[in-house]
Design a protein around this motif. Structure first.
Motif, PDB file in Angstrom:
ATOM      1  N   VAL A 164      12.684  12.454  -7.814  1.00  0.00           N
ATOM      2  CA  VAL A 164      12.148  11.793  -6.628  1.00  0.00           C
ATOM      3  C   VAL A 164      10.659  12.137  -6.531  1.00  0.00           C
ATOM      4  O   VAL A 164      10.262  13.267  -6.820  1.00  0.00           O
ATOM      5  CB  VAL A 164      12.921  12.271  -5.373  1.00  0.00           C
ATOM      6  N   PHE A 165       9.847  11.166  -6.130  1.00  0.00           N
ATOM      7  CA  PHE A 165       8.410  11.386  -6.045  1.00  0.00           C
ATOM      8  C   PHE A 165       8.101  12.563  -5.101  1.00  0.00           C
ATOM      9  O   PHE A 165       8.686  12.664  -4.036  1.00  0.00           O
ATOM     10  CB  PHE A 165       7.719  10.107  -5.522  1.00  0.00           C
ATOM     11  N   SER A 166       7.180  13.409  -5.552  1.00  0.00           N
ATOM     12  CA  SER A 166       6.694  14.513  -4.739  1.00  0.00           C
ATOM     13  C   SER A 166       7.858  15.376  -4.215  1.00  0.00           C
ATOM     14  O   SER A 166       7.976  15.626  -3.016  1.00  0.00           O
ATOM     15  CB  SER A 166       5.867  13.952  -3.573  1.00  0.00           C
ATOM     16  N   ALA A 173      -1.921  12.656  -0.763  1.00  0.00           N
ATOM     17  CA  ALA A 173      -2.431  11.328  -0.363  1.00  0.00           C
ATOM     18  C   ALA A 173      -1.674  10.843   0.873  1.00  0.00           C
ATOM     19  O   ALA A 173      -2.281  10.326   1.824  1.00  0.00           O
ATOM     20  CB  ALA A 173      -2.265  10.342  -1.515  1.00  0.00           C
ATOM     21  N   SER A 174      -0.359  11.028   0.883  1.00  0.00           N
ATOM     22  CA  SER A 174       0.423  10.596   2.047  1.00  0.00           C
ATOM     23  C   SER A 174       0.053  11.417   3.279  1.00  0.00           C
ATOM     24  O   SER A 174       0.010  10.899   4.404  1.00  0.00           O
ATOM     25  CB  SER A 174       1.920  10.747   1.762  1.00  0.00           C
ATOM     26  N   ASP A 175      -0.222  12.687   3.049  1.00  0.00           N
ATOM     27  CA  ASP A 175      -0.638  13.559   4.147  1.00  0.00           C
ATOM     28  C   ASP A 175      -1.935  13.046   4.779  1.00  0.00           C
ATOM     29  O   ASP A 175      -2.079  12.999   6.003  1.00  0.00           O
ATOM     30  CB  ASP A 175      -0.856  14.971   3.569  1.00  0.00           C
ATOM     31  N   PHE A 192       6.636   0.922   2.869  1.00  0.00           N
ATOM     32  CA  PHE A 192       6.950   0.387   1.532  1.00  0.00           C
ATOM     33  C   PHE A 192       6.887   1.517   0.511  1.00  0.00           C
ATOM     34  O   PHE A 192       5.875   2.186   0.384  1.00  0.00           O
ATOM     35  CB  PHE A 192       5.936  -0.695   1.147  1.00  0.00           C
ATOM     36  N   GLY A 193       7.949   1.698  -0.250  1.00  0.00           N
ATOM     37  CA  GLY A 193       8.003   2.801  -1.211  1.00  0.00           C
ATOM     38  C   GLY A 193       8.118   4.095  -0.428  1.00  0.00           C
ATOM     39  O   GLY A 193       7.314   5.007  -0.558  1.00  0.00           O
ATOM     40  N   ALA A 194       9.157   4.165   0.415  1.00  0.00           N
ATOM     41  CA  ALA A 194       9.249   5.229   1.426  1.00  0.00           C
ATOM     42  C   ALA A 194       9.555   6.606   0.851  1.00  0.00           C
ATOM     43  O   ALA A 194       9.407   7.611   1.540  1.00  0.00           O
ATOM     44  CB  ALA A 194      10.316   4.859   2.453  1.00  0.00           C
ATOM     45  N   VAL A 215      11.687   0.991   2.942  1.00  0.00           N
ATOM     46  CA  VAL A 215      11.989   0.125   1.799  1.00  0.00           C
ATOM     47  C   VAL A 215      11.698   0.929   0.537  1.00  0.00           C
ATOM     48  O   VAL A 215      10.546   1.270   0.267  1.00  0.00           O
ATOM     49  CB  VAL A 215      11.127  -1.157   1.839  1.00  0.00           C
ATOM     50  N   GLU A 216      12.747   1.250  -0.197  1.00  0.00           N
ATOM     51  CA  GLU A 216      12.578   2.150  -1.342  1.00  0.00           C
ATOM     52  C   GLU A 216      13.499   1.681  -2.470  1.00  0.00           C
ATOM     53  O   GLU A 216      14.676   1.412  -2.250  1.00  0.00           O
ATOM     54  CB  GLU A 216      12.904   3.594  -0.913  1.00  0.00           C
ATOM     55  N   ALA A 217      12.942   1.627  -3.682  1.00  0.00           N
ATOM     56  CA  ALA A 217      13.733   1.147  -4.830  1.00  0.00           C
ATOM     57  C   ALA A 217      14.572   2.251  -5.460  1.00  0.00           C
ATOM     58  O   ALA A 217      15.570   1.968  -6.123  1.00  0.00           O
ATOM     59  CB  ALA A 217      12.802   0.545  -5.876  1.00  0.00           C
ATOM     60  N   GLY A 218      14.167   3.492  -5.273  1.00  0.00           N
ATOM     61  CA  GLY A 218      14.889   4.602  -5.898  1.00  0.00           C
ATOM     62  C   GLY A 218      16.096   4.990  -5.040  1.00  0.00           C
ATOM     63  O   GLY A 218      15.935   5.404  -3.888  1.00  0.00           O
ATOM     64  N   ALA A 239      15.773  -1.471  -1.923  1.00  0.00           N
ATOM     65  CA  ALA A 239      15.224  -2.787  -2.272  1.00  0.00           C
ATOM     66  C   ALA A 239      13.901  -2.643  -3.008  1.00  0.00           C
ATOM     67  O   ALA A 239      13.224  -1.614  -2.925  1.00  0.00           O
ATOM     68  CB  ALA A 239      15.011  -3.603  -1.001  1.00  0.00           C
ATOM     69  N   ASP A 240      13.556  -3.710  -3.701  1.00  0.00           N
ATOM     70  CA  ASP A 240      12.251  -3.820  -4.348  1.00  0.00           C
ATOM     71  C   ASP A 240      11.269  -4.312  -3.279  1.00  0.00           C
ATOM     72  O   ASP A 240      11.429  -5.417  -2.754  1.00  0.00           O
ATOM     73  CB  ASP A 240      12.380  -4.838  -5.503  1.00  0.00           C
ATOM     74  N   ALA A 241      10.290  -3.498  -2.962  1.00  0.00           N
ATOM     75  CA  ALA A 241       9.364  -3.851  -1.879  1.00  0.00           C
ATOM     76  C   ALA A 241       8.597  -5.138  -2.192  1.00  0.00           C
ATOM     77  O   ALA A 241       8.160  -5.837  -1.267  1.00  0.00           O
ATOM     78  CB  ALA A 241       8.378  -2.703  -1.644  1.00  0.00           C
ATOM     79  N   THR A 242       8.439  -5.457  -3.460  1.00  0.00           N
ATOM     80  CA  THR A 242       7.642  -6.652  -3.786  1.00  0.00           C
ATOM     81  C   THR A 242       8.403  -7.953  -3.494  1.00  0.00           C
ATOM     82  O   THR A 242       7.799  -9.019  -3.441  1.00  0.00           O
ATOM     83  CB  THR A 242       7.197  -6.649  -5.272  1.00  0.00           C
ATOM     84  N   MET A 255       1.781   2.300   3.550  1.00  0.00           N
ATOM     85  CA  MET A 255       2.249   2.569   2.180  1.00  0.00           C
ATOM     86  C   MET A 255       1.322   3.434   1.351  1.00  0.00           C
ATOM     87  O   MET A 255       0.107   3.424   1.518  1.00  0.00           O
ATOM     88  CB  MET A 255       2.516   1.262   1.433  1.00  0.00           C
ATOM     89  N   ASN A 256       1.963   4.183   0.487  1.00  0.00           N
ATOM     90  CA  ASN A 256       1.308   4.922  -0.581  1.00  0.00           C
ATOM     91  C   ASN A 256       1.962   4.363  -1.839  1.00  0.00           C
ATOM     92  O   ASN A 256       2.968   4.885  -2.304  1.00  0.00           O
ATOM     93  CB  ASN A 256       1.594   6.417  -0.403  1.00  0.00           C
ATOM     94  N   PRO A 257       1.441   3.228  -2.347  1.00  0.00           N
ATOM     95  CA  PRO A 257       2.219   2.503  -3.365  1.00  0.00           C
ATOM     96  C   PRO A 257       2.294   3.235  -4.695  1.00  0.00           C
ATOM     97  O   PRO A 257       1.415   4.032  -5.025  1.00  0.00           O
ATOM     98  CB  PRO A 257       1.444   1.184  -3.517  1.00  0.00           C
ATOM     99  N   PRO A 258       3.350   2.937  -5.464  1.00  0.00           N
ATOM    100  CA  PRO A 258       3.466   3.537  -6.798  1.00  0.00           C
ATOM    101  C   PRO A 258       2.407   2.915  -7.691  1.00  0.00           C
ATOM    102  O   PRO A 258       2.015   1.768  -7.471  1.00  0.00           O
ATOM    103  CB  PRO A 258       4.857   3.095  -7.252  1.00  0.00           C
ATOM    104  N   PHE A 259       1.959   3.659  -8.678  1.00  0.00           N
ATOM    105  CA  PHE A 259       0.992   3.021  -9.572  1.00  0.00           C
ATOM    106  C   PHE A 259       1.317   3.224 -11.028  1.00  0.00           C
ATOM    107  O   PHE A 259       0.552   2.864 -11.895  1.00  0.00           O
ATOM    108  CB  PHE A 259      -0.447   3.442  -9.250  1.00  0.00           C
TER     109      PHE A 259
END
Ligand SMILES: C[S@@+](CC[C@H](N)C(=O)[O-])C[C@H]1O[C@@H](n2cnc3c(N)ncnc32)[C@H](O)[C@@H]1O
Length: 331
Positions: A164-166, A173-175, A192-194, A215-218, A239-242, A255-259
Motif C-alpha cells: 500500500v502506498f506510504s 506531499a499529502s501532509d 481520488f487515489g485515496a 476512490v481507490e483502485a487498490g 474503482a479506477d478514478a479515471t 488528490m495526490n495522484p499516482p505517477f
C-alpha cells in the motif's frame, strides 16, 4: 517475461502442472499471455482494479483474495519486497502442490531466490529474459510463516499493509496538501487515489462535509482505509478514478495522484485523474492537488479548468488549485 520462462520450465525444465485443481496466479504482469496454462483452471489474484478488470475482460477468473486451496500457485513478484514475501507465504499456504516464483531481476528475484534457498529446496531456476523462475514443493506451509502479513496498525496509529502506498508513514506531499486545504471545501467531496485514507480522514474533520468518496483502485489500500476512516460520511469505492463517475456532481476533488505503475514516471496517469476530476465537479467545484514539482500537469489543468493557480509547495512538491471546470458541451 514469465511466458517464456514458464514455457521452458514445462517443456523439459522439470516443472509439471498438477492433474487437477485450480492454478492460482498472483499478480501476473498485464502483458503476460499465460497461454501455456489451461485458462479454464487459472485463477488470477489481482486487487488493482484496472488490472483486475482487464483479466476478467480476457475471460480469466479473477479474485482480489484467495480464499480456498488450489492445485498449484504461481507468484509473480511485485516490486515491494514485503508484499512479495507476504504473497509467497500466502501462496505456500494455499497450494496443495507446487509453489512457483517468477520475477524480473529489477524486481529483486535474485535476492529472494537466495533467501528462499536457505529455507527450502528449490527446483530451477530457469533464467531468461532478465528474470528467473523457480519452484518448490508447497508441502511445508509453515516455512514462510514469518513473511505472512496483512493489514497492521502502524506506530503512527493507522492501518496499512505491504504494497500500500506510504505504508510506513504519512506521505510528505499529502501532509503538505492537507495543511493547505481551506476550511470550507463544500459538502460533497471525493478523494481520488485515496490510499489508506489519510486525506479523507483529514477532510472529515470539517463539520459541513456531508460525504467523502474514497476512490481507490487498490483493494488492500481500500480495506485499510475502511479501518482508518470510520466516519459514517465516508463512502468507499473500489474503482479506477479515471473512469469513476459520482451520482451527483461534487464540490471538491482532492488528490495526490499516482505517477507510476512501473519505475518510470507516467504523468498520463495523473493527467487522467485531472480530466476525471473536471468531469466529476459541479460548475463551482474545485480541484486541490499536490504533485512532484517536475511533473507536467499544468497544461492538462488549463485544458480542463478556466482558472489554475499554484498555491504553494516546497522544493519537491507543488500545490495546485483549479476552479471552473470546463465541461464539454452536450451534443
Ligand atoms: C500517491 S498515492 C496517494 C495515496 C493517498 N491519497 C495518500 O495521501 O496517502 C496514489 C494512490 O492512487 C492509487 N491509484 C493508482 N491508480 C489508480 C486509479 N487508476 N484509480 C484510483 N486509484 C488509483 C494508488 O493505489 C495509491 O493509493
Amino acid at each position: 517475461m514469465i511466458d517464456a520462462r514458464l514455457a521452458l520450465a514445462l517443456d523439459g525444465g522439470g516443472f509439471v502442472l498438477p492433474d487437477d485443481g485450480a492454478i492460482a496466479v498472483f499478480k501476473p504482469p498485464q502483458d503476460a499471455e499465460l497461454s501455456v496454462l489451461p485458462q479454464d483452471r487459472c485463477l488470477i489474484i489481482e486487487g488493482f482494479k484496472p488490472a483486475h478488470d482487464a483479466w476478467c475482460a480476457r475471460g480469466f477468473d479473477c479474485v482480489t483474495e484467495l480464499n480456498r486451496r488450489v492445485g498449484a500457485a504461481i507468484v509473480c513478484l511485485p516490486r515491494a519486497k514485503a508484499e512479495a514475501r507476504a504473497l509467497i507465504a500466502e501462496a505456500m499456504e494455499k497450494s496443495e502442490g507446487s509453489l512457483v516464483i517468477d520475477g524480473q531481476k529489477t524486481d529483486g528475484v535474485d535476492s529472494l531466490l537466495r533467501e528462499i534457498r536457505k529455507r527450502i529446496d528449490i527446483f530451477g531456476p530457469i533464467a531468461k529474459a532478465h528474470g528467473k523462475l523457480f519452484w518448490c514443493s508447497a508441502d511445508s506451509a509453515s516455512v514462510f510463516d514469518d513473511w505472512r502479513t496483512g493489514p497492521a496498525l502502524t506506530a503512527g496509529g493507522f492501518w496499512t499493509a505491504p504494497g500500500v502506498f506510504s505504508a510506513d508513514a504519512i506521505d510528505p506531499a499529502s501532509d503538505l496538501l492537507a495543511a493547505a486545504l481551506p476550511e470550507n471545501l463544500g459538502k460533497e467531496i471525493a478523494d481520488f487515489g485515496a490510499g489508506w485514507g489519510f486525506l479523507s480522514a483529514h477532510i472529515l474533520t470539517r463539520a459541513e462535509v456531508s460525504a467523502v468518496h474514497l476512490v481507490e483502485a487498490g483493494h488492500m489500500a481500500l480495506e485499510c482505509a475502511r479501518r482508518n476512516v470510520t466516519d459514517p460520511r465516508a463512502v468507499f469505492h473500489w474503482a479506477d478514478a479515471t473512469t469513476w463517475r459520482p451520482e451527483k456532481k461534487l464540490d471538491a476533488v482532492i488528490m495526490n495522484p499516482p505517477f507510476h505503475t512501473t519505475r518510470a514516471a507516467e504523468p498520463t496517469l495523473g493527467q487522467g485523474f485531472v480530466q476525471a476530476a473536471a468531469r466529476a465537479l459541479s460548475p463551482s467545484g474545485q480541484l486541490w492537488m499536490v504533485a512532484n514539482r517536475h511533473l507536467p500537469y499544468e497544461q492538462t489543468l488549463m485544458s480542463h479548468f478556466a482558472n489554475v493557480f499554484e498555491v504553494g509547495g516546497d522544493a519537491r512538491f507543488k500545490l495546485l488549485h483549479a476552479t471552473r471546470p470546463k465541461h464539454p458541451a452536450r451534443p
